[in-house]
Design a protein around this motif. Structure first.
Motif, PDB file in Angstrom:
ATOM      1  N   MET A  90      -3.519  15.018  -6.361  1.00  0.00           N
ATOM      2  CA  MET A  90      -4.088  15.947  -5.617  1.00  0.00           C
ATOM      3  C   MET A  90      -5.321  15.319  -5.127  1.00  0.00           C
ATOM      4  O   MET A  90      -6.173  14.716  -5.565  1.00  0.00           O
ATOM      5  N   ILE A  91      -5.403  15.628  -3.507  1.00  0.00           N
ATOM      6  CA  ILE A  91      -6.645  15.362  -2.899  1.00  0.00           C
ATOM      7  C   ILE A  91      -7.593  16.580  -2.470  1.00  0.00           C
ATOM      8  O   ILE A  91      -6.849  17.304  -2.062  1.00  0.00           O
ATOM      9  N   GLY A  92      -8.602  16.618  -2.748  1.00  0.00           N
ATOM     10  CA  GLY A  92      -9.317  17.545  -2.448  1.00  0.00           C
ATOM     11  C   GLY A  92      -8.915  18.757  -3.135  1.00  0.00           C
ATOM     12  O   GLY A  92      -8.383  18.557  -4.313  1.00  0.00           O
ATOM     13  N   ASN A  93      -9.032  20.151  -2.589  1.00  0.00           N
ATOM     14  CA  ASN A  93      -8.777  21.295  -3.536  1.00  0.00           C
ATOM     15  C   ASN A  93      -7.438  21.964  -2.998  1.00  0.00           C
ATOM     16  O   ASN A  93      -7.076  22.725  -3.881  1.00  0.00           O
ATOM     17  N   ASP A  94      -7.004  21.766  -1.974  1.00  0.00           N
ATOM     18  CA  ASP A  94      -5.868  22.569  -1.466  1.00  0.00           C
ATOM     19  C   ASP A  94      -4.970  21.674  -0.549  1.00  0.00           C
ATOM     20  O   ASP A  94      -3.998  22.111   0.068  1.00  0.00           O
ATOM     21  N   VAL A  95      -4.963  20.266  -0.585  1.00  0.00           N
ATOM     22  CA  VAL A  95      -4.005  19.577  -0.166  1.00  0.00           C
ATOM     23  C   VAL A  95      -3.160  18.677  -1.184  1.00  0.00           C
ATOM     24  O   VAL A  95      -3.556  17.750  -1.905  1.00  0.00           O
ATOM     25  N   PRO A  96      -1.873  19.387  -1.368  1.00  0.00           N
ATOM     26  CA  PRO A  96      -1.082  18.630  -2.477  1.00  0.00           C
ATOM     27  C   PRO A  96      -0.426  17.238  -2.254  1.00  0.00           C
ATOM     28  O   PRO A  96      -0.525  16.737  -1.209  1.00  0.00           O
ATOM     29  N   ASP A  97      -0.491  16.457  -3.433  1.00  0.00           N
ATOM     30  CA  ASP A  97       0.073  15.168  -3.072  1.00  0.00           C
ATOM     31  C   ASP A  97       1.601  15.666  -2.649  1.00  0.00           C
ATOM     32  O   ASP A  97       2.228  16.436  -2.873  1.00  0.00           O
ATOM     33  N   LEU A  98       2.126  14.431  -2.086  1.00  0.00           N
ATOM     34  CA  LEU A  98       3.453  14.181  -1.667  1.00  0.00           C
ATOM     35  C   LEU A  98       4.166  14.086  -2.658  1.00  0.00           C
ATOM     36  O   LEU A  98       4.442  13.042  -3.433  1.00  0.00           O
ATOM     37  N   ALA A  99       5.596  14.636  -3.001  1.00  0.00           N
ATOM     38  CA  ALA A  99       6.679  14.494  -3.923  1.00  0.00           C
ATOM     39  C   ALA A  99       7.487  13.251  -3.288  1.00  0.00           C
ATOM     40  O   ALA A  99       7.889  13.132  -2.102  1.00  0.00           O
ATOM     41  N   GLU A 100       8.216  12.612  -4.335  1.00  0.00           N
ATOM     42  CA  GLU A 100       9.155  11.557  -3.902  1.00  0.00           C
ATOM     43  C   GLU A 100      10.298  12.429  -3.334  1.00  0.00           C
ATOM     44  O   GLU A 100      10.824  13.512  -3.834  1.00  0.00           O
ATOM     45  N   MET A 101      11.034  11.703  -2.370  1.00  0.00           N
ATOM     46  CA  MET A 101      12.181  12.272  -1.844  1.00  0.00           C
ATOM     47  C   MET A 101      13.138  12.360  -2.791  1.00  0.00           C
ATOM     48  O   MET A 101      13.328  11.373  -3.665  1.00  0.00           O
ATOM     49  N   PRO A 102      14.154  13.265  -2.866  1.00  0.00           N
ATOM     50  CA  PRO A 102      15.392  13.272  -3.635  1.00  0.00           C
ATOM     51  C   PRO A 102      16.189  11.941  -3.419  1.00  0.00           C
ATOM     52  O   PRO A 102      16.210  11.458  -2.230  1.00  0.00           O
ATOM     53  N   ASP A 103      16.715  11.361  -4.313  1.00  0.00           N
ATOM     54  CA  ASP A 103      17.601  10.043  -4.131  1.00  0.00           C
ATOM     55  C   ASP A 103      18.807  10.343  -4.763  1.00  0.00           C
ATOM     56  O   ASP A 103      19.643   9.264  -4.756  1.00  0.00           O
ATOM     57  N   ASP A 104      19.330  11.465  -5.318  1.00  0.00           N
ATOM     58  CA  ASP A 104      20.569  11.423  -5.742  1.00  0.00           C
ATOM     59  C   ASP A 104      21.607  12.072  -4.885  1.00  0.00           C
ATOM     60  O   ASP A 104      22.137  12.990  -4.866  1.00  0.00           O
ATOM     61  N   TRP A 105      21.838  11.137  -3.783  1.00  0.00           N
ATOM     62  CA  TRP A 105      22.763  11.459  -2.893  1.00  0.00           C
ATOM     63  C   TRP A 105      23.454  10.295  -2.270  1.00  0.00           C
ATOM     64  O   TRP A 105      22.855   9.227  -2.382  1.00  0.00           O
ATOM     65  N   ARG A 106      24.463  10.478  -1.589  1.00  0.00           N
ATOM     66  CA  ARG A 106      25.167   9.149  -1.143  1.00  0.00           C
ATOM     67  C   ARG A 106      25.204   9.003   0.458  1.00  0.00           C
ATOM     68  O   ARG A 106      25.204   8.030   0.800  1.00  0.00           O
ATOM     69  N   ARG A 107      25.305   9.985   0.986  1.00  0.00           N
ATOM     70  CA  ARG A 107      25.452  10.041   2.641  1.00  0.00           C
ATOM     71  C   ARG A 107      24.379  10.858   3.360  1.00  0.00           C
ATOM     72  O   ARG A 107      24.144  12.093   2.874  1.00  0.00           O
ATOM     73  N   ALA A 108      23.898  10.381   4.337  1.00  0.00           N
ATOM     74  CA  ALA A 108      22.817  11.286   5.240  1.00  0.00           C
ATOM     75  C   ALA A 108      23.215  11.076   6.655  1.00  0.00           C
ATOM     76  O   ALA A 108      23.721  10.064   7.128  1.00  0.00           O
ATOM     77  N   LEU A 109      22.924  12.030   7.256  1.00  0.00           N
ATOM     78  CA  LEU A 109      23.127  12.091   8.772  1.00  0.00           C
ATOM     79  C   LEU A 109      21.886  12.489   9.397  1.00  0.00           C
ATOM     80  O   LEU A 109      21.242  13.275   9.148  1.00  0.00           O
ATOM     81  N   ALA A 110      21.412  11.642  10.245  1.00  0.00           N
ATOM     82  CA  ALA A 110      20.043  11.512  11.191  1.00  0.00           C
ATOM     83  C   ALA A 110      20.597  12.018  12.593  1.00  0.00           C
ATOM     84  O   ALA A 110      21.237  11.523  13.386  1.00  0.00           O
ATOM     85  N   VAL A 111      20.018  13.324  13.036  1.00  0.00           N
ATOM     86  CA  VAL A 111      20.270  13.873  14.224  1.00  0.00           C
ATOM     87  C   VAL A 111      18.762  14.030  15.032  1.00  0.00           C
ATOM     88  O   VAL A 111      18.084  14.724  14.491  1.00  0.00           O
ATOM     89  N   VAL A 112      18.864  13.520  16.149  1.00  0.00           N
ATOM     90  CA  VAL A 112      17.603  13.635  16.898  1.00  0.00           C
ATOM     91  C   VAL A 112      18.020  13.533  18.541  1.00  0.00           C
ATOM     92  O   VAL A 112      19.231  13.183  18.896  1.00  0.00           O
ATOM     93  N   ALA A 113      16.895  13.721  19.326  1.00  0.00           N
ATOM     94  CA  ALA A 113      17.131  13.917  20.691  1.00  0.00           C
ATOM     95  C   ALA A 113      17.570  12.618  21.498  1.00  0.00           C
ATOM     96  O   ALA A 113      18.346  12.513  22.127  1.00  0.00           O
ATOM     97  N   HIS A 114      16.568  11.741  20.996  1.00  0.00           N
ATOM     98  CA  HIS A 114      16.668  10.405  22.164  1.00  0.00           C
ATOM     99  C   HIS A 114      16.434   9.015  21.324  1.00  0.00           C
ATOM    100  O   HIS A 114      16.369   8.982  20.193  1.00  0.00           O
ATOM    101  N   PRO A 115      17.238   7.994  21.896  1.00  0.00           N
ATOM    102  CA  PRO A 115      16.859   6.698  21.390  1.00  0.00           C
ATOM    103  C   PRO A 115      15.309   6.706  21.118  1.00  0.00           C
ATOM    104  O   PRO A 115      14.564   7.042  21.872  1.00  0.00           O
ATOM    105  N   ASP A 116      15.221   5.712  20.131  1.00  0.00           N
ATOM    106  CA  ASP A 116      13.815   5.672  19.853  1.00  0.00           C
ATOM    107  C   ASP A 116      13.279   6.629  18.817  1.00  0.00           C
ATOM    108  O   ASP A 116      11.875   6.417  18.128  1.00  0.00           O
ATOM    109  N   ASP A 117      13.600   7.996  18.655  1.00  0.00           N
ATOM    110  CA  ASP A 117      12.856   8.851  18.105  1.00  0.00           C
ATOM    111  C   ASP A 117      13.054   8.648  16.462  1.00  0.00           C
ATOM    112  O   ASP A 117      12.045   8.718  15.891  1.00  0.00           O
TER     113      ASP A 117
END
Length: 250
Positions: free
Chosen positions: A1-28
């Motif tokens: 924890m940094i400061g009094n009100d900004v929580p640490d970032l949790a690790e992203m879940p990794d118990d998965w096999r497939r992801a789909l990334a959907v964005v608007a533009h090339p380079d996003d």
């Protein structure tokens, strides 16, 4: 924890096999989270990219009919650098993507087609955060990001877009999370260190766009940008450079 009100970032879940990334533009994705994608594919996970547009309106000095094919090639090259083999385009018009049922249907179809557990998109909020005076987000980012969040549920409901099932796309209710990259209110992160060099090379594949964007040497620009974005979250992630996400469980 940094400061009094900004929580640490949790690790992203990794118990998965497939992801789909959907964005608007090339380079996003290259600006947003390629270092995380590199780490995921290194771990044997499958990641597919779907882009709403071909970015054909993104370079003032190139007409759309010339720009679109060029940016598509750059996107496919940049995806390959981080281990992504499948890149699809939905062919909505760059710059005027509209949030609505047509966009939701196209994204729901992609989710049904690829059956991901994790769906990734880019900041859907009005601004890029940072309080008063924060840069305004683009209409395409807002439209696509919001549609992704909605389509994750649409994909699992057989009574929404029943025409998809008629096309052989059975409902898929297996999306467990939607992760929003470049959010101003991130909750989770991925260690960017192992994939950072490939993220640099991946973004550099968009050289035509970068050279139109800045007079700075492309590699200096890319390294500075990615070092800033990944390093900025390190104090919330155990001192490690981080790709951050706002994670919405489903």
């Amino acid at each position: 924890m940094i400061g009094n009100d900004v929580p640490d970032l949790a690790e992203m879940p990794d118990d998965w096999r497939r992801a789909l990334a959907v964005v608007a533009h090339p380079d996003d994705l290259e600006y947003g989270c390629a270092a995380a994608v590199a780490g995921w594919t290194d771990a044997g996970k499958e990641v597919v990219y779907v882009l709403a547009t071909r970015g054909e309106a993104g370079i003032d000095t190139l007409a759309p009919d010339a720009c679109g094919p060029l940016r598509e090639r750059e996107q496919r090259d940049s995806a390959a650098v981080v281990g992504v083999d499948t890149v699809e385009f939905l062919d909505h018009r760059d710059g005027v993507v509209e949030y609505g049922t047509a966009l939701r249907r196209d994204i729901a179809a992609a989710i049904r087609r690829h059956r991901p557990e994790l769906v990734v998109t880019l900041n859907h909020r009005d601004t890029w955060g940072g309080g008063p005076g924060a840069p305004w987000n683009t209409p395409d980012h807002r439209a696509v990001g919001r549609a992704v969040l909605d389509a994750a549920a649409d994909a699992g409901n057989r009574w929404i877009f029943p025409e998809l099932e008629e096309r052989g796309l059975a409902p898929w209710d297996g999306v467990r999370w939607v992760a929003v990259a470049a959010s101003s209110t991130p909750t989770h992160a991925v260690d960017a260190g192992p994939g950072l060099e490939r993220a640099v090379r991946s973004l550099l594949c968009h050289r035509t766009y970068i050279e139109a964007l800045t007079d700075q040497d492309p590699e200096e620009y890319v390294r500075s940008f990615l070092a800033g974005t990944t390093g900025g979250a390190a104090d919330r992630f155990g001192g490690r450079p981080a790709v951050t996400f706002e994670l919405f469980p489903r």
